[in-house]
Every structure is written in C-alpha cells, then in structure tokens.
Design a protein around this motif. Sequence first.
Motif, short mmCIF file in Angstrom:
data_model
loop_
_atom_site.label_atom_id
_atom_site.label_comp_id
_atom_site.label_asym_id
_atom_site.label_seq_id
_atom_site.Cartn_x
_atom_site.Cartn_y
_atom_site.Cartn_z
N UNK A 77 56.27 -18.59 -22.44
CA UNK A 77 55.03 -18.44 -23.21
C UNK A 77 53.85 -18.40 -22.26
N UNK A 78 52.98 -17.43 -22.45
CA UNK A 78 51.74 -17.34 -21.69
C UNK A 78 50.71 -18.16 -22.43
N UNK A 79 50.14 -19.14 -21.75
CA UNK A 79 49.12 -19.95 -22.40
C UNK A 79 48.68 -21.09 -21.51
N UNK A 80 47.50 -21.59 -21.80
CA UNK A 80 46.96 -22.74 -21.07
C UNK A 80 46.97 -23.94 -22.01
N UNK A 81 47.62 -25.00 -21.57
CA UNK A 81 47.70 -26.21 -22.37
C UNK A 81 46.36 -26.95 -22.29
N UNK A 82 45.80 -27.25 -23.46
CA UNK A 82 44.51 -27.95 -23.50
C UNK A 82 44.65 -29.41 -23.89
N UNK A 83 45.74 -29.75 -24.59
CA UNK A 83 45.95 -31.15 -24.93
C UNK A 83 47.42 -31.42 -25.22
N UNK A 84 47.76 -32.69 -25.07
CA UNK A 84 49.11 -33.16 -25.35
C UNK A 84 48.98 -34.33 -26.31
N UNK A 85 49.67 -34.26 -27.43
CA UNK A 85 49.68 -35.36 -28.39
C UNK A 85 51.05 -36.02 -28.33
#
Length: 154
Positions: A77-85
């Motif tokens: 997956x192409x994407x930037x992780x902004x948060x982790x819950x």
Amino acid sequence: MTRDTLPHLVIIGGGFAGLWATRALASARVRITLVDRRNHHLFQPLLYQVATAGLSAPDIAAPLRHILGDQRNVEVRLGEVTSIDKQTRQITLADGSHLGYDTLMLCTGATHAYFGHDEWAADAPGLKTLDDAIALRRKLLLAFERAEAEPDPA
C-alpha cells in the motif's frame, strides 16, 4: 484458513528492514500489508552515485510491487501513516483511510541528525532519498557549468 481469517501483519516501511521482514515471512501463514510513503525500495548505499551522476535513479530504486510480486501473502500500500491507535489496532493514513492489524511492525528507518542545530541543514544537505541525491547532483553539475564558463582560470 481463508485469507481474511489469517492473522494480519502490517509492516510500516519498505526500506531494508521492512522489505527483508516481509520476504522472510513469505511462507508464513499470515496476511501482510506493507505500507510505505514511496512505491519503491531504495538501495541507499549507492545514493552518492546518483548524486555524482555515476548512476541514474532507476538503477538504485525498484518498485516494491515488483520485488514482492511473487509473494502471495503480501499486499503493498502506498501511503503515509499519520497515527497509530494501539487500543483499536488501527493505523490512519494521510488520505484518511484506516487499516486494521493484529500485529504491527515499525520499520521506518532514520533521518538526518543535526544535533539540535537545524540551521545546519541549509549548508549540510542530507543524502537519504532520491530527491536528496537529485538535488545534490543538480548543485554539483551547475557548479561545474559555472566553473567552465568562468573566464578567470584561478
């Protein structure tokens, strides 16, 4: 077990650590999603070759989907992780989408360190990405062009 009932491992980062972890789990009974903000794996040890015009960018970068194309248990997956819950076991991507996981592996790599002197960045550019290498190459080649056009040999 169907694909949807397999444990879901999300690996954040497609650098050396993320890529090798993904490849090492090729025969594991797990569903892997590899998330990276770029769609390619970069062989960083040769960035200086791109910066000095010895190699072109495609010589040291390969699409993650191509590298992992034969591995049946992985999705890229192409994407930037902004948060982790951690409570809900979900990551949020910059586009607002969410991705659930059973296990999370962080392989996000490193960045430049200016030891508390961020003002040094303008005079000491980093060399961690293709963009860094191409910008440095542009500066080097333009310096040579200016030197070639200089009438004063000294």
